[in-house]
Design a protein around this motif. Sequence first.
Motif, PDB file in Angstrom:
ATOM      1  N   TYR A 103      98.927  13.147  57.113  1.00  0.00           N
ATOM      2  CA  TYR A 103      98.494  11.909  56.454  1.00  0.00           C
ATOM      3  C   TYR A 103      98.654  12.039  54.936  1.00  0.00           C
ATOM      4  N   LYS A 104      98.375  13.221  54.398  1.00  0.00           N
ATOM      5  CA  LYS A 104      98.505  13.436  52.959  1.00  0.00           C
ATOM      6  C   LYS A 104      99.948  13.283  52.512  1.00  0.00           C
ATOM      7  N   GLY A 109     103.995   9.762  49.724  1.00  0.00           N
ATOM      8  CA  GLY A 109     105.185   8.911  49.735  1.00  0.00           C
ATOM      9  C   GLY A 109     104.835   7.470  49.390  1.00  0.00           C
ATOM     10  N   LEU A 110     103.712   6.998  49.924  1.00  0.00           N
ATOM     11  CA  LEU A 110     103.272   5.625  49.650  1.00  0.00           C
ATOM     12  C   LEU A 110     102.966   5.418  48.167  1.00  0.00           C
ATOM     13  N   ASN A 111     102.469   6.468  47.511  1.00  0.00           N
ATOM     14  CA  ASN A 111     102.127   6.382  46.090  1.00  0.00           C
ATOM     15  C   ASN A 111     103.351   6.208  45.196  1.00  0.00           C
ATOM     16  N   TYR A 131     103.132   4.003  60.867  1.00  0.00           N
ATOM     17  CA  TYR A 131     102.194   5.116  61.066  1.00  0.00           C
ATOM     18  C   TYR A 131     100.921   4.660  61.763  1.00  0.00           C
ATOM     19  N   ALA A 132     100.509   3.427  61.517  1.00  0.00           N
ATOM     20  CA  ALA A 132      99.262   2.915  62.098  1.00  0.00           C
ATOM     21  C   ALA A 132      99.422   2.441  63.532  1.00  0.00           C
ATOM     22  N   SER A 222     104.230  11.346  64.003  1.00  0.00           N
ATOM     23  CA  SER A 222     103.068  11.616  63.148  1.00  0.00           C
ATOM     24  C   SER A 222     101.832  10.899  63.669  1.00  0.00           C
ATOM     25  N   TYR A 223     102.025   9.683  64.145  1.00  0.00           N
ATOM     26  CA  TYR A 223     100.946   8.887  64.734  1.00  0.00           C
ATOM     27  C   TYR A 223     100.356   9.627  65.940  1.00  0.00           C
TER      28      TYR A 223
END
Length: 275
Positions: A103-104, A109-111, A131-132, A222-223
């Motif tokens: 998740y980190k 990447g989202l940042n 991911y969700a 990852s999910y």
Amino acid sequence: MSNELEAFIEYVSVIKALSKKSVQAYSSDLSALEESLGKPLIELDSASLFSALGKYKNRRTLNRKLSSVNAFFDFCYKNRFSDEKTKLKFSKIPKLLPKFLSYKEIQNGLNLIDKSTITGLRDYALILFLYASGTRISECLALKREDIEGEWLHVRHAKGEKERMVPIAKVAIKALQSYLDEKKRDDGVVWSNYKGTRLSRISAYKITQKYLGVSPHVLRHSYATSLISGGADLRVVQELLGHASLLTTQIYTHIQKQDLKETLEVCHPMAKEIL
């Protein structure tokens, strides 16, 4: 295409009612073999078939072709087109653990995404949504606005044409809504490119590659990995992923085994003993 092969294609299409993609795969694999060898498949022996399939160096591709051939010969034997039950052995494939991100790593990447633009809002929402939800990229890109029902996703375009309902985290719903509000154009399509048409698989790949360095499918892994690590029941994960068989989902149990091993190494007094 030989008569036997035509009968087989009709069987998987009408009697077994397989998806269009599956029927097309069978037809493509088997008709290509007949064409390359210049004979009906029913007249070929195992040696000839293995010789023709030898050009496929990728073992997974080879096994898919072998699966098609075996299904055809099983059909022929059961329908008395053949007196022998031919079954070709599959090539052994080393078990590879699925690649996944923490998740980190996904947050990092989202940042990097500039959310002041419509493109940035879309990219941010897409990555969070994948991911969700754990959806396949084909399922995600086929999404329509009406498929989001509150905090649930109705997956209508699933593999094998099997629909399912998947709960979605509020943060992903919020990101998606921010993107759709900015998009304004309500054409039913959720993920659009700069031209306003549906986003392609290649474009989606470029987005996840740009910010995370992975393909969209890694977010699905990852999910599942996050759920298993959090203690989710394997059958629940199977349902959420839309796997037809629990065997497919069991690849993620390596996470549980690794957690158990690390716990033992840290907590058990004998783990640090030197012989």
